[in-house]
Design a protein around this motif. Structure first.
Motif, PDB file in Angstrom:
ATOM      1  N   SER A 177       0.822  -1.205   0.000  1.00 59.47           N
ATOM      2  CA  SER A 177       0.000   0.000   0.000  1.00 59.47           C
ATOM      3  C   SER A 177       0.859   1.260   0.000  1.00 59.47           C
ATOM      4  O   SER A 177       2.025   1.235   0.370  1.00 59.47           O
ATOM      5  CB  SER A 177      -0.931  -0.017   1.213  1.00 59.47           C
ATOM      6  N   ARG A 178       0.247   2.355  -0.461  1.00 56.56           N
ATOM      7  CA  ARG A 178       0.877   3.667  -0.557  1.00 56.56           C
ATOM      8  C   ARG A 178       2.113   3.639  -1.441  1.00 56.56           C
ATOM      9  O   ARG A 178       3.077   4.364  -1.219  1.00 56.56           O
ATOM     10  CB  ARG A 178       1.204   4.222   0.827  1.00 56.56           C
ATOM     11  N   THR A 674      -0.289   0.406   6.891  1.00 57.57           N
ATOM     12  CA  THR A 674       0.473   0.128   5.677  1.00 57.57           C
ATOM     13  C   THR A 674       0.766  -1.364   5.625  1.00 57.57           C
ATOM     14  O   THR A 674       1.304  -1.930   6.588  1.00 57.57           O
ATOM     15  CB  THR A 674       1.798   0.915   5.651  1.00 57.57           C
TER      16      THR A 674
END
Length: 684
Positions: A177-178, A674
Motif C-alpha cells: 500500500s501507498r 500500511t
C-alpha cells in the motif's frame, strides 16, 4: 530544522572496529543467550560477560519486524530515543538519535565500525543500510566516548552487515500500500583466501499527507521518498597472519516533504579499509582508514506576501551542503589467561571539512543574496583499556581516552554574521570509565559503571546560519564541547532460555548547547527575530531501562522492554521557562513487546507493539505530541528450498495520533495502516 531545538547536533571522532567485528561474526555463540558482541569492549566477548547494558537485534528479528528502515526496529529497544516519524517521513536534518533521555543527537551510530552520523549536521540517514544486508545490530547504552570518541555520549549503535565468509545469494523484494516497494540483495563469493561481496538496495514510498486536516491545502502533497544504495566489499588473507578488507558504497535519496516545493536530495560516497595483523591467537594489531564525501541539497518554501500559506508557495531558500570526512586509527590488543585478561590501546585521527551555501530568493524567483557557512575540524585522540579479573567471578574494565579538538578555517558570511577568518578554537578532554561486573550463582550478575563523556559541536552548530523571512538562527564559532558525568547500576539474569537485564542510570550534562534570542539592536536589517547558539545551563537525565527475552515454549519467543526517563534542563538563565520541563521528544514512559511464534509447516507469526507517552515538541512544552499504542504484525512461510514469502502490516488498527509537533510545521500524524508482501530467496 532540528537546529532550533535546545539540544543541538554534534560531530564524530571515529574509532572503527571492523576487523574485530568480522572476527566475532565467525565465532559461534556458546548458547542462544550467550551471543558474541564486540561494541561494548571493542573485542569479541559473550554477551553474558560484558559489564554494560547491551541489546542485540539479530537478522531474524529484523526480518520478522515490520519496518522500512532500521530506525523502525530500534524504536522498540529500551532507552533508544528516535523521532516518532520514520527516516523517510521527515526532513533529513530531523533524523536525530540519542539514548538515555539525552535528547538531540547524542549517540554514535556505526556501520561496520565506521561512523554513519552525517559529518556536517550529525543526523543519521537510516535508509542507507538495506535491511536484508544486516547481520545484526548491537546497542550499548551509557557513555561510550572512552572507547569510541565523539557522539558516544549516550551510547553506541553498531550496525554489522553480512560477513563474506561463504558463497551465498540473499534477495528480498516486496510491495504494498501507498506505493511502497523495497528490494534488497546480498551476494558473496568466498574462496580459501578471499571473499567478495555486493550489497544493493532500493526503496520507495508514495507516502501519505502528514499534516493534520486543518493544515492542508493545495500545496500539500504526500511525503514521498526514494532511495538507492550499493556497496562492494572484499577480504583477502595475504598470509596466515595478515588480512586486508575494503568496502566502497554509494547512496542517494530523493524526498518530497509535505509540500510541492519542499524537496531534499542526498548523495553519499563511503569508502573504508583495514589491515589486520594477528601474529598469534592472543594478539591483534589493526590499521583502519575511511573517507566519506557527501552532497545534500534542500529546497525550502516560503509564502508570497498576502497569500494563503496553504495555497501558494515559492522556493525561498536553497541550501547546498558539501562535506568530506576522513580518518584513520591504529589499535592493538593483547590477551592473557591470568588476572590481567587483556590490554587494549589505540590512537585515532579524524578531520571534517564542509560548507553550506544558501541561495536566498524573493517571491519572483530572483536571487537576493547568497549565505555561506564553512569550516573544518580536527580530532586527535587515544585510548587505553585494561580487562582485569581479580577474582574468577569479578570483571573490572578500566579505560581512559584523551581527546584533542581543533575548529579552524571558519566562515559565517550571513546578514549580521561574524564574517570570514574566524578565530580557531582549541580544547581537549580526558574521559575515564570504570566498569564492574560480579557474577553470582544461578545465572545472576551485578553491574556498575562510572564514566565521563563528551560531545563536540558540529560544523552546523559552529558556522551555519538558517533563515526564513523575518527570522535568523546563527551558529557560534566559540561553542565548547559538552561534557557528561554519569553512573549506572544494574543486574543481569542469563540462564537457559531467559535473558533479563535492568539498569538504573543518572547523568549530568555541562556546557549544554542551547540558544538565546538576540536584542533588537543586534539584528541585521530585515529581521525581526534572531537567535544564536550558546553554551548555557545544565541538563540532567536519569531513569530505568529493562529488557526481557525468554523462550516460553519451543515454538514461542517473548520479548519485553520498558524505559522510564526523567530528562530535564536544570539550569538555563537564557530560557528559564525550559527549566524542569521534560526534554523534547523524550517520553517519560515507553513499553514494547513482541512475540515470535513458529507454527506448522514453518509458518512464523510475529506481532509487535509499542506504547509511548505524550512528549514535548519544544523546550518550553508549548507543543505536545500524543500518547499512542501501535500494533504491527509480521509473518512468513516457506515456499520451497531457500524461498519464503512474507507479509508485514504496520499500524494494524490504523491508530491516528500526532507524532510530530515542534511549532515549526503544522502538527503531523504518525504513519497510518500500511501493508506489504514479498518474497525472500536465500541460496548458498
Amino acid at each position: 530544522m532540528s537546529r532550533i531545538l535546545p539540544v543541538m547536533t554534534c560531530v564524530i571522532a571515529w574509532a572503527p572496529a571492523h576487523a574485530i567485528a568480522q572476527a566475532a561474526r565467525t565465532t559461534p555463540p556458546p548458547s542462544p543467550t550467550e551471543e558474541i558482541v564486540v561494541t561494548a569492549t571493542r573485542a569479541p566477548d559473550p554477551i553474558g560477560d560484558v559489564p554494560a547494558s547491551v541489546s542485540v537485534i539479530s537478522a531474524a528479528q529484523i526480518a520478522d519486524t515490520p519496518a522500512r528502515g532500521i530506525d523502525d526496529i530500534l524504536r522498540r529497544v529500551p532507552s533508544v530515543d528516535l523521532p516518532i516519524a520514520s527516516t523517510d517521513e521527515q526532513h533529513p536534518t530531523d533524523t536525530i538519535v540519542s539514548m538515555r533521555g539525552l535528547s538531540g543527537i547524542r549517540a554514535l551510530v556505526l556501520l561496520d565500525g565506521v561512523p554513519l552520523n552525517d559529518p556536517f549536521f550529525g543526523y543519521v540517514q537510516w535508509s542507507e543500510v538495506p535491511l536484508d544486508t544486516i547481520e545484526r545490530v548491537e546497542v550499548v547504552r551509557g557513555g561510550g566516548a572512552t572507547l569510541w570518541g565523539n557522539y558516544a555520549m549516550g551510547g553506541v549503535i553498531n550496525i554489522l552487515t553480512r560477513p563474506i565468509d561463504r558463497t551465498e545469494l540473499v534477495m528480498a523484494s516486496s510491495g504494498g500500500s501507498r506505493g511502497t516497494t523495497r528490494t534488497d540483495g546480498h551476494a558473496a563469493v568466498a574462496g580459501q583466501s578471499y571473499g567478495i561481496g555486493l550489497d544493493v538496495g532500493q526503496s520507495h514510498s508514495d507516502g501519505y499527507v502528514e499534516q493534520i486536516v486543518s493544515a492542508r491545502g493545495p500545496v500539500s502533497v504526500p511525503t514521498s521518498f526514494t532511495a538507492h544504495t550499493a556497496a562492494v566489499s572484499g577480504e583477502a588473507h595475504l598470509s596466515e597472519t595478515l588480512t586486508a578488507r575494503a568496502r566502497a558504497g554509494w547512496y542517494d535519496n530523493d524526498q518530497n516533504f509535505l509540500t510541492r516545493l519542499n524537496t531534499n536530495t542526498q548523495r553519499n560516497l563511503r569508502t573504508t579499509g583495514s589491515l589486520g595483523w594477528r601474529p598469534d591467537r592472543r594478539s591483534l594489531l589493526e590499521l583502519n582508514g575511511f573517507f566519506i564525501d557527501e552532497r545534500f541539497l534542500t529546497d525550502n518554501p516560503g509564502t508570497p506576501d498576502g497569500a494563503d500559506p496553504l495555497a501558494e508557495e515559492y522556493v525561498q531558500n536553497s541550501h547546498l551542503t558539501r562535506a568530506q570526512d576522513r580518518g584513520a586509527s591504529l589499535s592493538a590488543r593483547r590477551e592473557w589467561s591470568g588476572w590481567l585478561r587483556a590490554l587494549s590501546a589505540g590512537i585515532d585521527w579524524h578531520t571534517i571539512r564542509g560548507n553550506d551555501r544558501a541561495r536566498i530568493f524573493d517571491e519572483t524567483g530572483a536571487l537576493t543574496r547568497t549565505d555561506l557557512g564553512a569550516g573544518a575540524q580536527r580530532f586527535v585522540g587515544g585510548f587505553a583499556q585494561a580487562d582485569l579479573r581479580p577474582l574468577p567471578q569479578v570483571q573490572v574494565l578500566a579505560s581512559v581516552r584523551y581527546q584533542d579538538f581543533l575548529s579552524y578555517d571558519g566562515t559565517d558570511d550571513t546578514p549580521g554574521g561574524l564574517g570570514a577568518n574566524l578565530p580557531h578554537r582549541h580544547s581537549n578532554d580526558v574521559d575515564p570509565r570504570l566498569s564492574l561486573r560480579w557474577r553470582l550463582p544461578a545465572g545472576f550478575a551485578l553491574r556498575g559503571a562510572v564514566y565521563r563523556a563528551f560531545r563536540a559541536p558540529t560544523l552546523d552548530n559552529l558556522y551555519r546560519a538558517a533563515s526564513v523571512p523575518g527570522y535568523i538562527l546563527y551558529g557560534n564559532s566559540a561553542l565548547a564541547p559538552e561534557t557528561l558525568r554519569g553512573a549506572e547500576a544494574g543486574f543481569d539474569y542469563i540462564h537457559d532460555t531467559v535473558r533479563l537485564q535492568a539498569t538504573a542510570y543518572d547523568s549530568v550534562i555541562s556546557n549544554f548547547i542551547t540558544y538565546r534570542y538576540l536584542d533588537a539592536d543586534a539584528l541585521p536589517p530585515g529581521f525581526d527575530i534572531g537567535a544564536r547558539l550558546i553554551n548555557a545551563g545544565r541538563a540532567r537525565a536519569r531513569g530505568v531501562e529493562a529488557e526481557l527475552s525468554f523462550r516460553a515454549a519451543d515454538a514461542l519467543l517473548v520479548t519485553l522492554g520498558y524505559t522510564y526517563a526523567d530528562s530535564v534542563v536544570t539550569r538555563n538563565a537564557e530560557d528559564p521557562a525550559s527549566v524542569g520541563v521534560q526534554q523534547p521528544g523524550i517520553p517519560k514512559h515507553r513499553v514494547s513487546a513482541g512475540l515470535d511464534w513458529t507454527g506448522p509447516r514453518g509458518v512464523v507469526l510475529s506481532p509487535r507493539l509499542r506504547w509511548l507517552g505524550a512528549t514535548s515538541g519544544d523546550p518550553d512544552a508549548i507543543y505536545r505530541t500524543q500518547q499512542h499504542l501501535v500494533v504491527d504484525l509480521g509473518g512468513r512461510v516457506p515456499l520451497g528450498h531457500g524461498v519464503e514469502g512474507f507479509a508485514q502490516i504496520e499500524n494494524l488498527f490504523d491508530r491516528r495520533y500526532i507524532g510530530t509537533n515542534d511549532g515549526f510545521t503544522a502538527p503531523l500524524y504518525g504513519r497510518p495502516f500500511t501493508a506489504t508482501a514479498g518474497v525472500r530467496v536465500k541460496l548458498d
